[in-house]
Design an enzyme around this catalytic site. Structure first.
Site, PDB file in Angstrom:
ATOM      1  N   ASP A 155     -37.082  36.581 -50.719  1.00 58.34           N
ATOM      2  CA  ASP A 155     -38.479  35.940 -50.395  1.00 58.34           C
ATOM      3  C   ASP A 155     -39.379  35.022 -51.058  1.00 58.34           C
ATOM      4  OD1 ASP A 155     -40.887  36.295 -49.530  1.00 58.34           O
ATOM      5  OD2 ASP A 155     -41.476  38.537 -50.979  1.00 58.34           O
ATOM      6  N   THR A 157     -40.545  31.051 -52.650  1.00 59.71           N
ATOM      7  CA  THR A 157     -41.496  29.693 -52.284  1.00 59.71           C
ATOM      8  C   THR A 157     -40.530  28.545 -51.368  1.00 59.71           C
ATOM      9  OG1 THR A 157     -41.384  29.141 -54.755  1.00 59.71           O
ATOM     10  CG2 THR A 157     -43.090  29.959 -53.772  1.00 59.71           C
TER      11      THR A 157
HETATM   12  N1  SAM Z   1     -44.224  34.992 -48.443  1.00 60.15           N
HETATM   13  C1  SAM Z   1     -44.071  33.714 -49.569  1.00 60.15           C
HETATM   14  C2  SAM Z   1     -44.125  32.175 -48.834  1.00 60.15           C
HETATM   15  O1  SAM Z   1     -43.046  32.099 -47.897  1.00 60.15           O
HETATM   16  O2  SAM Z   1     -44.867  31.681 -49.090  1.00 60.15           O
HETATM   17  C3  SAM Z   1     -43.593  33.815 -50.725  1.00 60.15           C
HETATM   18  C4  SAM Z   1     -43.785  35.193 -51.742  1.00 60.15           C
HETATM   19  S1  SAM Z   1     -43.435  34.979 -53.342  1.00 60.15           S
HETATM   20  C5  SAM Z   1     -45.166  34.352 -53.761  1.00 60.15           C
HETATM   21  C6  SAM Z   1     -42.650  33.551 -53.434  1.00 60.15           C
HETATM   22  C7  SAM Z   1     -42.218  34.098 -55.369  1.00 60.15           C
HETATM   23  O3  SAM Z   1     -40.679  32.993 -54.859  1.00 60.15           O
HETATM   24  C8  SAM Z   1     -43.283  32.641 -56.313  1.00 60.15           C
HETATM   25  O4  SAM Z   1     -43.897  34.111 -56.924  1.00 60.15           O
HETATM   26  C9  SAM Z   1     -41.871  32.272 -57.062  1.00 60.15           C
HETATM   27  O5  SAM Z   1     -42.875  32.701 -58.417  1.00 60.15           O
HETATM   28  C10 SAM Z   1     -41.014  32.748 -56.784  1.00 60.15           C
HETATM   29  N2  SAM Z   1     -39.588  32.346 -56.911  1.00 60.15           N
HETATM   30  C11 SAM Z   1     -40.018  30.898 -57.212  1.00 60.15           C
HETATM   31  N3  SAM Z   1     -38.458  30.366 -57.478  1.00 60.15           N
HETATM   32  C12 SAM Z   1     -37.847  31.566 -57.915  1.00 60.15           C
HETATM   33  C13 SAM Z   1     -36.532  31.931 -58.833  1.00 60.15           C
HETATM   34  N4  SAM Z   1     -35.655  31.192 -58.974  1.00 60.15           N
HETATM   35  N5  SAM Z   1     -36.340  32.818 -59.284  1.00 60.15           N
HETATM   36  C14 SAM Z   1     -36.921  33.847 -58.602  1.00 60.15           C
HETATM   37  N6  SAM Z   1     -38.133  34.028 -57.724  1.00 60.15           N
HETATM   38  C15 SAM Z   1     -38.853  33.048 -57.358  1.00 60.15           C
END
Ligand code: SAM
Length: 282
Positions: A155, A157
């Site tokens: 899930d 970014t």
């Molecule tokens: N529903 C959303 C969208 O597609 O726009 C995405 C949901 S969520 C907020 C995405 C999360 O992924 C973010 O909070 C970000 O910090 C996290 N994220 C990005 N790269 C990551 C990584 N390498 N490991 C873990 N989390 C990560």
């Protein structure tokens, strides 16, 4: 004076939301985080200027990410979520009493803490006793894990900034190893419509297809994401979202959902011709 939040959806198209209030703004170690209140979508938050979750349409994304795999394999017990800091995926999965453990690995603790404060409904189940929160890079977390998870949900970014590593072949290979034999990988697979998203959609699907024996794409309608047409990937070592779909078992659970239902499940895997063509010769 009117306040508007604007996101570029492509080089030639923008999407704007009329703002009541800019509630919060900070730069974390990983990204720019902003929370707004709006007239049309309620509260919402952005990372590096891209809309992540709005109160009004988050049910669509979180229904489709959680219920599609759960209705395919009702025996899912052990889940890993990578990203998902808003807590929406966790909230939907905790509705299944059959799930025993959910590990959530979010790189940015500030996203979680801000969502707990400003989007409490989305983040409402992050303290469920089955949920373990890890504030680490998901790419590292899946290294050297074997045959552990029945479901991995990416899930994430977009593939820029901290999310980049979550779209690599190495990462998908590690997910494959970390899954059990009946395991399912669901990943945020971008959109087919505008050029940047379409390129990333093809790239990630190609990589997943080269690793997993079964790799499909399903779609949903997301008003606040670029073009409103968004996709998830469904990959597995064999379990099929249509042939192995268990609508009767899912209906017996009596879960109330606002977007997902058994017809949407089947229909979501039927793709428009132009998308089929984009995916054909990868
Ligand atoms: N529903 C959303 C969208 O597609 O726009 C995405 C949901 S969520 C907020 C995405 C999360 O992924 C973010 O909070 C970000 O910090 C996290 N994220 C990005 N790269 C990551 C990584 N390498 N490991 C873990 N989390 C990560």
């Amino acid at each position: 004076m009117e306040l508007w939040f604007t996101e570029n959806h492509s080089e030639g198209a923008r999407f704007s939301i009329k703002i009541k209030e800019h509630i919060h703004s900070e730069k974390s170690k990983f990204q720019q985080i902003d929370f707004f209140d709006s007239y049309e979508f309620g509260r919402f938050f952005t990372l590096d200027g891209y809309v992540m979750v709005t109160e009004k349409d988050e049910f669509i994304y979180h229904d489709m990410i959680a219920h599609a795999p759960m209705a395919t394999n009702p025996n899912i017990k052990n889940v890993l979520i990578i990203g998902g800091g808003d807590g929406g995926s966790v909230r939907e999965l905790t509705r299944y009493s059959s799930i025993e453990k959910i590990d959530m690995v979010e790189i940015d603790e500030r996203v979680v803490r801000c969502c707990q404060k400003y989007l409490p409904i989305t983040a409402s189940k992050l303290e469920d006793r089955r949920v373990n929160l890890y504030f680490e890079d998901g790419v590292k977390f899946v290294e050297n894990k074997e045959n552990i998870y029945d479901l991995i949900i990416v899930d994430s970014t977009d593939p820029i900034g901290p999310g980049e590593g979550l779209f690599t072949t190495e990462f998908y290979k590690n997910c494959y190893k970390a899954l059990t034999n009946n395991g399912i990988l669901i990943n945020q697979n971008e959109s087919p419509y505008y050029p940047f998203n379409a390129r990333e959609m093809k790239r990630s699907h190609k990589k997943i297809k080269s690793i997993f024996p079964l790799s499909k794409i399903y779609q949903f309608h997301m008003p606040t994401y670029g073009s409103g047409h968004w996709l998830f990937g469904f990959a597995s070592k064999g379990i099929d979202p249509i042939k192995d779909f268990k609508p009767k078992e899912w209906l017996k659970l009596g879960l109330k959902t606002k977007y997902y239902n058994i017809d949407i499940h089947k229909g979501a895997f039927a793709l428009p011709t132009y998308v089929q063509e984009m995916l054909k010769n990868l």
